[in-house]
Enzyme design. Structure first.
Site, short mmCIF file in Angstrom:
data_model
loop_
_atom_site.label_atom_id
_atom_site.label_comp_id
_atom_site.label_asym_id
_atom_site.label_seq_id
_atom_site.Cartn_x
_atom_site.Cartn_y
_atom_site.Cartn_z
CG ASN A 91 -1.84 1.12 1.33
OD1 ASN A 91 -1.80 2.03 0.50
ND2 ASN A 91 -2.69 1.12 2.34
NE ARG A 98 -6.34 1.31 0.18
CZ ARG A 98 -6.57 2.07 1.22
NH1 ARG A 98 -5.62 2.26 2.10
NH2 ARG A 98 -7.73 2.65 1.37
CG HIS A 124 -13.03 3.73 3.27
ND1 HIS A 124 -13.72 4.75 3.84
CD2 HIS A 124 -11.73 3.93 3.58
CE1 HIS A 124 -12.88 5.55 4.48
NE2 HIS A 124 -11.66 5.07 4.33
NE ARG A 141 -9.96 12.98 4.58
CZ ARG A 141 -9.92 11.70 4.28
NH1 ARG A 141 -10.95 11.10 3.70
NH2 ARG A 141 -8.86 10.98 4.56
CG ASP A 180 -6.72 10.09 18.24
OD1 ASP A 180 -5.77 9.54 17.68
OD2 ASP A 180 -7.50 9.50 19.03
CD GLU A 224 -8.88 -1.12 3.95
OE1 GLU A 224 -8.30 -0.87 5.02
OE2 GLU A 224 -9.30 -0.25 3.19
P1 ADP Z 1 -7.30 5.69 9.05
O1 ADP Z 1 -8.46 6.26 8.31
O2 ADP Z 1 -6.15 6.63 9.18
O3 ADP Z 1 -6.92 4.28 8.59
P2 ADP Z 1 -8.05 4.30 11.48
O4 ADP Z 1 -9.04 3.35 10.89
O5 ADP Z 1 -6.76 3.76 11.98
O6 ADP Z 1 -7.82 5.55 10.55
O7 ADP Z 1 -8.80 5.02 12.71
C1 ADP Z 1 -8.20 6.02 13.45
C2 ADP Z 1 -9.25 6.55 14.43
O8 ADP Z 1 -9.64 5.50 15.32
C3 ADP Z 1 -8.72 7.68 15.31
O9 ADP Z 1 -9.67 8.74 15.39
C4 ADP Z 1 -8.61 7.02 16.67
O10 ADP Z 1 -8.81 7.92 17.72
C5 ADP Z 1 -9.73 6.01 16.62
N1 ADP Z 1 -9.57 5.01 17.67
C6 ADP Z 1 -8.61 4.08 17.79
N2 ADP Z 1 -8.74 3.41 18.96
C7 ADP Z 1 -9.80 3.95 19.60
C8 ADP Z 1 -10.44 3.72 20.84
N3 ADP Z 1 -10.03 2.79 21.67
N4 ADP Z 1 -11.54 4.47 21.16
C9 ADP Z 1 -11.97 5.43 20.33
N5 ADP Z 1 -11.41 5.70 19.14
C10 ADP Z 1 -10.34 4.98 18.78
#
Ligand code: ADP
Length: 402
Positions: A7, A92, A181, A242, A284, A386
């Site tokens: 990827n 990917r 996605h 976004r 986050d 994925e």
């Molecule tokens: P990307 O689109 O970059 O692949 P991810 O699928 O890795 O993103 O998701 C990242 C998001 O998941 C972040 O907002 C992170 O805060 C959230 N996240 C990860 N673990 C937790 C958790 N335990 N509780 C709440 N949100 C979480």
């Protein structure tokens, strides 16, 4: 069959080496970051071994992939003896436009097609193409397969994918909804159907891929009918940075007021908006959930907006499909945030969701059903994968099964 999944991003490469031989085994995975910057960092993890970190300058993708191959074949941290053990590579690819309705073996024409889609995904497709070309140089003749983020959504009918713009602009520039996605939406929907013994081809599903980038898809009888991301991944849900769906008129107004050029608008809607823009704290979800618990009103508002928009999309898709049999949560937020799932699902009684609040708690990394046994509409949490889908498609295409 050992398959390398790549990827490639503009300055990073994620990889996995999988062995598909009746069983599906992950041999090693890793992430190389800061390509073309300096002090590039590779974190490599082989099954059953310690994590391994290398810091060195990696000027381009070919050097990067070469480094990954070296680590994969290294005595200490490797999992194969020579690169010739790798029998195929799956990539990917972000955007397949209208060219690519499914995964495909890479040849000259396919490379040209990916290149033609660069205009649609200027940040991602060039890197994906670089990955393919680099692999050609490093292991000449190896079969390579391209798996597109957009292809699952190519089943959307015209009334769903077109914007209310002059049709001539669609014809001229192919401006339309593509969705992203796709690999994840399809994987989690099919996996949930397998677990629940439901027929993917015969039911109505809403998949919620909620991560930094987030999208929802309406899948009817095995086909994507609608999805919340559009021509670009900025549309639909409110995301980490976004803005999601917005009145285009508001953009025009803001551009005028704030003297923004196209680059300024791009930065505003892609980097400064969404959860970070509303909360003023973070993009986050974990930070925002913590802040909201401590009473931060703007973090709470951002969370309310995020959840409300997911609920609205599910409601709209229920109308669009004539009901919903199954809802699936995935992605970093969908898999890990019991809070978001609870806030969303507690509003879905009207479509037959009988939510199980206890089962929803503490599920990290596990697939689970989070509705009561008699719930008319089922809700599941499924961990997305994925890379596995890319490896499976690569295996099937190279072996003439797809
Ligand atoms: P990307 O689109 O970059 O692949 P991810 O699928 O890795 O993103 O998701 C990242 C998001 O998941 C972040 O907002 C992170 O805060 C959230 N996240 C990860 N673990 C937790 C958790 N335990 N509780 C709440 N949100 C979480």
């Amino acid at each position: 069959m050992k398959i390398l999944v790549l990827n490639c991003g503009s300055s990073s490469i994620k990889y996995q080496l999988l062995d598909l031989n009746g069983e599906e085994n992950l041999l090693a995975k890793g992430l190389l970051e800061r390509i073309g910057i300096n002090n590039s960092e590779l974190i490599h993890k082989a099954a059953g071994k310690e994590k391994y970190k290398i810091v060195q300058d990696v000027p381009d993708h070919t050097v990067g992939i070469n480094l990954i191959l070296k680590v994969l074949t290294s005595k200490e941290y490797g999992v194969i003896h020579t690169v010739n053990e790798i029998q195929a590579v799956g990539h990917r690819v972000a955007h397949g436009g209208e060219h690519f309705k499914k995964s495909t073996l890479v040849d000259k024409k396919v490379k040209q097609g990916i290149e033609e889609c660069i205009e649609l995904a200027p940040l991602h497709n060039p890197a994906n193409l670089k990955g393919i070309m680099s692999m050609e140089k490093l292991i000449p003749g190896i079969p390579q397969v391209a798996v597109f983020d957009t292809s699952f959504h190519q089943t959307m009918p015209a009334y769903s994918y077109l914007y209310g713009l002059p049709y001539s602009l669609y014809e001229k520039y192919k401006v339309r909804r593509y969705g992203f996605h796709g690999t994840s939406h399809k994987y989690v929907a099919q996996k949930a159907c397998n677990i629940l013994d439901l027929d993917f081809e015969k039911i109505k599903i809403v998949t919620c891929h909620l991560g930094n980038g987030a999208s929802v898809a309406a899948i009817k009888n095995g086909k994507s009918l609608d999805t919340s991301m559009g021509f670009t991944p900025v549309d639909g849900l409110i995301m980490g940075t976004r803005c999601g769906s917005i009145d285009p008129g508001a953009i025009l107004y803001l551009a005028k007021k704030e003297h923004l050029n196209l680059e300024g608008v791009n930065k505003l809607i892609n980097k400064e908006s969404g959860m970070v823009g509303i909360s003023g704290i973070s993009s986050d979800m974990r930070d925002l959930e913590d802040a909201a618990k401590k009473g931060n009103e703007r973090a709470k508002l951002a969370l309310d907006m995020f959840n409300f928009r997911v609920v609205k999309h599910i409601g709209a898709y229920s109308a669009a499909m004539g009901g919903i049999d199954l809802i699936v949560f995935t992605g970093g937020i969908g898999e890990n945030s019991s809070f978001v799932r609870k806030e969303v699902c507690s509003k879905l009684g009207f479509i037959g969701v009988d939510f199980d609040y206890d089962k929803n708690e503490g599920l990290r990394g596990k697939d689970a059903i989070i509705t009561k046994p008699d719930s008319k509409t089922k809700v599941m949490v499924i961990t997305t994968n994925e890379e596995l889908v890319i490896a499976r498609d690569t295996y099937n295409i190279v072996n003439g099964k797809l």
